[in-house]
Design a protein around this motif. Structure first.
Motif, PDB file in Angstrom:
ATOM      1  N   UNK A   1      -1.871  -7.666  -9.150  1.00 14.95           N
ATOM      2  CA  UNK A   1      -2.415  -6.469  -8.508  1.00 14.95           C
ATOM      3  C   UNK A   1      -3.309  -6.823  -7.330  1.00 14.95           C
ATOM      4  N   UNK A   2      -3.375  -5.877  -6.404  1.00 17.69           N
ATOM      5  CA  UNK A   2      -4.259  -5.949  -5.237  1.00 17.69           C
ATOM      6  C   UNK A   2      -4.905  -4.580  -5.091  1.00 17.69           C
ATOM      7  N   UNK A   3      -6.202  -4.574  -4.829  1.00 20.66           N
ATOM      8  CA  UNK A   3      -6.914  -3.324  -4.595  1.00 20.66           C
ATOM      9  C   UNK A   3      -7.520  -3.338  -3.195  1.00 20.66           C
ATOM     10  N   UNK A   4      -7.406  -2.208  -2.495  1.00 20.69           N
ATOM     11  CA  UNK A   4      -7.976  -2.077  -1.156  1.00 20.69           C
ATOM     12  C   UNK A   4      -9.106  -1.047  -1.201  1.00 20.69           C
ATOM     13  N   UNK A   5      -9.987  -1.060  -0.221  1.00 17.85           N
ATOM     14  CA  UNK A   5     -11.038  -0.039  -0.193  1.00 17.85           C
ATOM     15  C   UNK A   5     -10.433   1.361  -0.105  1.00 17.85           C
TER      16      UNK A   5
ATOM     17  N   UNK B   1      -2.750  -4.040   6.163  1.00 12.18           N
ATOM     18  CA  UNK B   1      -1.371  -4.402   5.805  1.00 12.18           C
ATOM     19  C   UNK B   1      -1.168  -5.914   5.933  1.00 12.18           C
ATOM     20  N   UNK B   2      -1.706  -6.494   6.998  1.00  9.59           N
ATOM     21  CA  UNK B   2      -1.556  -7.941   7.196  1.00  9.59           C
ATOM     22  C   UNK B   2      -2.242  -8.716   6.074  1.00  9.59           C
ATOM     23  N   UNK B   3      -3.411  -8.251   5.651  1.00  7.24           N
ATOM     24  CA  UNK B   3      -4.108  -8.916   4.551  1.00  7.24           C
ATOM     25  C   UNK B   3      -3.267  -8.877   3.277  1.00  7.24           C
ATOM     26  N   UNK B   4      -2.598  -7.742   3.049  1.00 11.14           N
ATOM     27  CA  UNK B   4      -1.765  -7.617   1.845  1.00 11.14           C
ATOM     28  C   UNK B   4      -0.537  -8.516   1.957  1.00 11.14           C
ATOM     29  N   UNK B   5       0.109  -8.548   3.111  1.00 10.73           N
ATOM     30  CA  UNK B   5       1.258  -9.446   3.300  1.00 10.73           C
ATOM     31  C   UNK B   5       0.863 -10.898   3.007  1.00 10.73           C
TER      32      UNK B   5
END
Length: 372
Positions: A73-77, A88-92
């Motif tokens: 999992x990944x959570x964003x603010x 998006x780039x950070x998630x990629x």
């Protein structure tokens, strides 16, 4: 009450189920195991945000684990600022570091921001991996989780970069709606009202009759409203998957002014639904002047939006500033702003409106905000 299933059948795409009901997240993993197009997924990335993850991420991952499905999992603010190329780039990059490949799939667990962002990330990572939507807000259940639009914002405007990529499955667990505040509830009601006006007499007058119950979150009314919106949107998307035939553009009713309001007031100042509701009021009055929209519809729509907790906004901006923002919207063609206007309930058209006409109506709109 039992879960509702709506099948979205878009030509050239694998049909997909939308499951609507209280507690359907508990059967999420089992449903994914039998979903066409997900047979070869080795790991799911659950993308969520800082508001939703503490509430529902554990339940989501437990439902996956119960079906022997692996996940990370990944959570964003939370908030519109996360719908950006930078995030998006950070998630990629994170997906690459996690070792995810073309046998991965992305689950969007959250509202419209997470759904749009996860859809965009998933549709572009490794040139596209499967996307699953698990909406947790009324807005995302009735609109953004269905239809395949993904996107991020630019400084120049909202949703200017994105793709058309249909999800493989949509899990709309209505129990998650219990944590929505009044602002977010009304936000979703704005999109329900939009759909009702442009769909049919049946939907519109059903909503007028049940507006108080919807505002009060009466369970059976909420689930029926979601299902009606999904059925309506599925039909529109099936007729115009990529908004290239002019059919799908009807879903932008209220959005021309609404997007300008969101941009100029600052994303997040007003909810998307509140901005769209204001855009609907404006478009209906524009329609009365240009295509003969009945004044009875204008007034009934006003009353409906008031009942749903979406009163007219007190905010306004200079007409020329508003017009400039509208011209930067992706719906503009050849420098001319286009509006979806209702001829009547369930009957609409898309009109190119000259700048001087728009300015005239924007001036009247601004004056109404000043109490003149």
């Amino acid at each position: 009450m039992p879960a509702t299933k709506v099948i979205v059948n878009v030509p050239g795409e694998q049909p997909y189920d939308v499951r609507i009901g209280n507690g359907v997240l508990g059967a999420f993993g089992a449903a994914l195991k039998t979903t066409p197009g997900l047979e070869n997924v080795s790991r799911y990335l659950v993308l969520s945000d800082s508001n939703v993850a503490p509430l529902y991420l554990k339940a989501c991952k437990e439902a996956l684990a119960a079906a022997d499905l692996k996940s990370c999992d990944i959570s964003v603010p939370a908030g519109e600022d996360s719908k950006s190329i930078a995030v998006a780039e950070e998630i990629w990059e994170a997906m690459a570091q996690l070792g995810l490949g073309r046998d991965a799939a992305v689950i969007a667990l959250g509202g419209g921001v997470v759904g749009d962002l996860a859809g965009f990330v998933g549709s572009t990572f490794m040139r596209g991996v499967p996307i699953v939507q698990a909406p947790t807000t009324l807005l995302s259940m009735v609109d953004s989780s269905v239809g395949g639009k993904t996107g991020v914002n630019l400084r120049a405007g909202k949703n200017l970069v994105g793709t058309f990529t249909q999800p493989r499955y949509v899990c709309a667990d209505t129990s998650t709606l219990a944590t929505l505040d009044e602002r977010e509830w009304a936000c979703g009601c704005g999109e329900i009202a939009k759909s009702a006006v442009i769909d049919s007499d049946d939907f519109f007058f059903w909503l007028v009759e049940h507006a108080n119950d919807l505002a009060k979150r009466e369970t059976s009314v909420v689930e029926e409203a979601i299902a009606r919106c999904v059925v309506f949107k599925a039909g529109v998307v099936a007729a115009d998957k990529t908004e290239s035939r002019g059919v799908r553009e009807c879903l932008n009713y209220g959005h021309t002014l609404g997007h300008a309001i969101e941009k100029l007031s600052g994303y997040g100042t007003f909810s998307h639904g509140a901005a769209v509701a204001e855009g609907m009021r404006f478009a209906a009055r524009l329609g009365a002047a240009l295509v003969g929209t009945p004044i009875e519809l204008v007034e009934t729509q006003d009353d409906l939006l008031d009942t749903l907790g979406l009163p007219a906004l007190a905010w306004h901006a200079a007409p020329d500033t508003m017009l400039d923002a509208m011209k930067r919207d992706k719906k503009t063609r050849g420098g001319q702003v286009r509006f979806v206007v209702p001829n009547d309930v369930g009957v609409r058209e898309i009109v190119n409106v000259a700048d001087d006409v728009i300015l005239e109506h924007l001036e009247a709109w601004a004056l109404s905000k000043e109490g003149r």
